[in-house]
Design a protein around this motif. Structure first.
Motif, PDB file in Angstrom:
ATOM      1  N   UNK A  89       0.872  -1.245  -0.167  1.00  0.00           N
ATOM      2  CA  UNK A  89      -0.216   0.089   0.027  1.00  0.00           C
ATOM      3  C   UNK A  89       0.852   1.194   0.050  1.00  0.00           C
ATOM      4  N   UNK A  90       0.759   2.148  -0.993  1.00  0.00           N
ATOM      5  CA  UNK A  90       1.784   3.286  -0.865  1.00  0.00           C
ATOM      6  C   UNK A  90       0.785   4.606  -1.469  1.00  0.00           C
ATOM      7  N   UNK A  91       1.476   5.888  -1.249  1.00  0.00           N
ATOM      8  CA  UNK A  91       0.674   6.814  -1.819  1.00  0.00           C
ATOM      9  C   UNK A  91       1.754   8.005  -2.428  1.00  0.00           C
ATOM     10  N   UNK A  92       1.509   8.652  -3.249  1.00  0.00           N
ATOM     11  CA  UNK A  92       2.411   9.548  -4.083  1.00  0.00           C
ATOM     12  C   UNK A  92       2.133  10.851  -3.107  1.00  0.00           C
TER      13      UNK A  92
ATOM     14  N   UNK B 239      -5.886  25.469 -17.992  1.00  0.00           N
ATOM     15  CA  UNK B 239      -6.024  24.698 -17.192  1.00  0.00           C
ATOM     16  C   UNK B 239      -5.132  24.150 -16.126  1.00  0.00           C
ATOM     17  N   UNK B 240      -4.875  24.093 -15.008  1.00  0.00           N
ATOM     18  CA  UNK B 240      -3.895  23.611 -14.218  1.00  0.00           C
ATOM     19  C   UNK B 240      -4.483  22.512 -13.207  1.00  0.00           C
ATOM     20  N   UNK B 241      -3.994  21.138 -12.985  1.00  0.00           N
ATOM     21  CA  UNK B 241      -4.412  20.231 -12.246  1.00  0.00           C
ATOM     22  C   UNK B 241      -3.598  19.869 -11.142  1.00  0.00           C
ATOM     23  N   UNK B 242      -4.264  19.979  -9.818  1.00  0.00           N
ATOM     24  CA  UNK B 242      -3.235  19.579  -8.763  1.00  0.00           C
ATOM     25  C   UNK B 242      -3.689  18.254  -8.081  1.00  0.00           C
ATOM     26  N   UNK B 243      -3.032  17.289  -8.057  1.00  0.00           N
ATOM     27  CA  UNK B 243      -3.228  16.084  -7.218  1.00  0.00           C
ATOM     28  C   UNK B 243      -3.540  16.272  -5.792  1.00  0.00           C
ATOM     29  N   UNK B 244      -4.542  15.925  -5.318  1.00  0.00           N
ATOM     30  CA  UNK B 244      -4.751  15.948  -3.893  1.00  0.00           C
ATOM     31  C   UNK B 244      -4.587  15.010  -2.991  1.00  0.00           C
ATOM     32  N   UNK B 245      -4.608  13.857  -3.687  1.00  0.00           N
ATOM     33  CA  UNK B 245      -4.452  12.461  -3.219  1.00  0.00           C
ATOM     34  C   UNK B 245      -4.236  11.376  -4.380  1.00  0.00           C
ATOM     35  N   UNK B 246      -3.094  10.504  -4.018  1.00  0.00           N
ATOM     36  CA  UNK B 246      -2.819   9.210  -5.235  1.00  0.00           C
ATOM     37  C   UNK B 246      -2.575   8.064  -4.172  1.00  0.00           C
ATOM     38  N   UNK B 247      -3.518   7.287  -4.103  1.00  0.00           N
ATOM     39  CA  UNK B 247      -3.338   6.074  -3.265  1.00  0.00           C
ATOM     40  C   UNK B 247      -3.182   4.571  -4.308  1.00  0.00           C
ATOM     41  N   UNK B 248      -2.372   3.738  -3.937  1.00  0.00           N
ATOM     42  CA  UNK B 248      -2.110   2.560  -4.703  1.00  0.00           C
ATOM     43  C   UNK B 248      -2.171   1.369  -3.690  1.00  0.00           C
TER      44      UNK B 248
END
Length: 430
Positions: free
Chosen positions: A281-284, A304-313
């Motif tokens: 289990x890991x997160x960016x 457009x600008x995209x900001x990741x708030x969460x990235x879970x794997x």
């Protein structure tokens, strides 16, 4: 005139893939068992618990609400179902003891005791992790395998489903030691996409099932650890755990500094006996906005600008004999879209998961024709259609939909019925 922009989101910063087929005899008589898996003490529902028919490769997992549905061929009705989850004692239940519906299966947390001698066999956690990857040929799948898997992909704006895709795919899993990439063939699929709810920005996942299968870090370690980057992480032992009544080392990892372009934090679960990876289990790390800005984006408008708030794997493996095989993976991305001259930002959540429901070793060396292979860049919502038949999945095992997905499916069905009624009226009026 309203302009709609499309943003392609990568499942991770570098995931892509290949594809193949394997089918079940449509004439097989099946019995379906359904219910819920819960914690025996707290009664909380248990997500991603694994249910497998004993001495077969047939199985499924529970959804976010602990629910499951398991279709069993008649020849296995005298068998038992094995229910397991990391950190819990495995339970074995005869199918004859289950009713067709509303089963409540309780699992109890395992108490794990590992002596200090077990851990002191390794001078540090990093040396253990290096040994896991070095010995993967001995512990993990190293033959060609055909797999049947269920894939689900959802895109939400805030809490509302705007895109829902489900598919049964056939996977030709290549040996971990092979340089050949895995291959996937679309067997059966359906979708519903309502881009009207996305206003002026529509989000698509590039890669589809490829995005989840590349989470198999035993086959594709380069997407998280390489010989060069592994030394950039700090590995530490955590409290040990249990899976399938076997002791498991738990190793935490985090970057030593921010020197890497992409940083992950997470946990590795390693079987004490075989030193095989059984789960990860890991997160960016998205804490640095200037560094993570547009990180998961393949294509977007210039304003457009995209900001990741969460990235879970997450990825899980199952043991068969003395080898461990890829069995389940999921990713969940949450991101904010900023568009110039618009006051309010838009927040989207993209989730995809894949569960292997059956597999067999490829003893006949079957090949996949090029025309049958999904492209690594596939956007699966563009590749399929249809969402009407209530018996659509037939004999295939799948992950039960949770309430939000059930609600979305119900709306889809009502929309289809309304459309059919209008068509009938038009036909009647000549």
């Amino acid at each position: 005139m309203k302009t709609t922009y499309f943003i392609k989101i990568l499942a991770s910063t570098c995931f892509s893939l290949l594809v193949v087929t394997f089918s079940i005899d449509a004439q097989v008589s099946l019995t379906e068992f359904s219910g819920k898996v819960v914690d025996g003490k707290s009664k909380k529902v248990l997500e991603a618990a694994s249910l497998n028919i004993n001495e077969t490769n047939i199985g499924t997992i529970t959804n976010s609400e602990g629910k499951f549905a398991l279709k069993v061929p008649s020849k296995h009705l005298d068998s038992k179902v094995v229910i397991s989850l990391l950190g819990y004692n495995t339970r074995v239940v005869p199918l004859s003891k289950l009713s067709k519906e509303d089963n409540i299966i309780m699992l109890y947390e395992a108490v794990t005791e590992l002596s200090t001698v077990s851990i002191s066999a390794y001078k540090d956690a990093e040396s253990l992790v290096r040994k896991v990857f070095k010995n993967k040929k001995d512990n993990h799948q190293d033959e060609s395998v055909y797999m049947t898997a269920f894939y689900r992909e959802t895109i939400k704006r805030r809490s509302r489903n705007v895109s829902l895709t489900e598919a049964v795919v056939n996977i030709l899993k290549q040996p971990n030691s092979s340089s050949q990439q895995d291959a996937i063939k679309l067997n059966k699929a359906r979708k519903s996409t309502d881009y009207k709810r996305l206003d002026t920005v529509s989000v698509k996942l590039q890669g589809g099932p490829f995005s989840t299968i590349y989470l198999d870090i035993m086959k594709y370690p380069e997407y998280i650890f390489t010989d060069e980057t592994i030394s950039s992480y700090r590995f530490t032992f955590n409290e040990p755990s249990t899976i399938n009544n076997r002791n498991v080392y738990v190793v935490d990892f985090k970057p030593k500094n921010n020197g890497l372009n992409i940083n992950y934090n997470g946990k590795l679960y390693i079987d004490v006996q075989s030193l095989a990876l059984v789960s990860a289990n890991y997160t960016l790390d998205v804490s640095n906005k200037s560094k993570s800005k547009n990180l998961l984006v393949k294509k977007k408008p210039s304003d457009v600008v995209v900001y990741p708030l969460e990235a879970n794997y997450k990825v899980d493996y199952k043991a068969k004999g003395n080898k461990w095989y890829y069995s389940y993976s999921n990713l969940s991305l949450k991101f904010k879209v900023n568009k110039k001259r618009e006051i309010f930002n838009k927040v989207y959540t993209l989730s995809s998961e894949m569960a292997v429901t059956d597999w067999e070793i490829n003893t006949t060396e079957r090949k996949i024709k090029g025309k049958d292979r999904l492209r690594p860049t596939v956007i699966i919502t563009d590749a399929i259609s249809g969402f009407s038949d209530p018996n659509f999945w037939g004999e295939y095992n799948l992950i039960e939909p949770d309430k939000s997905i059930e609600s979305a499916i119900e709306k889809i069905k009502k929309s289809i019925e309304k459309q059919k009624e209008e068509e009938r009226k038009q036909t009647a009026n000549g």
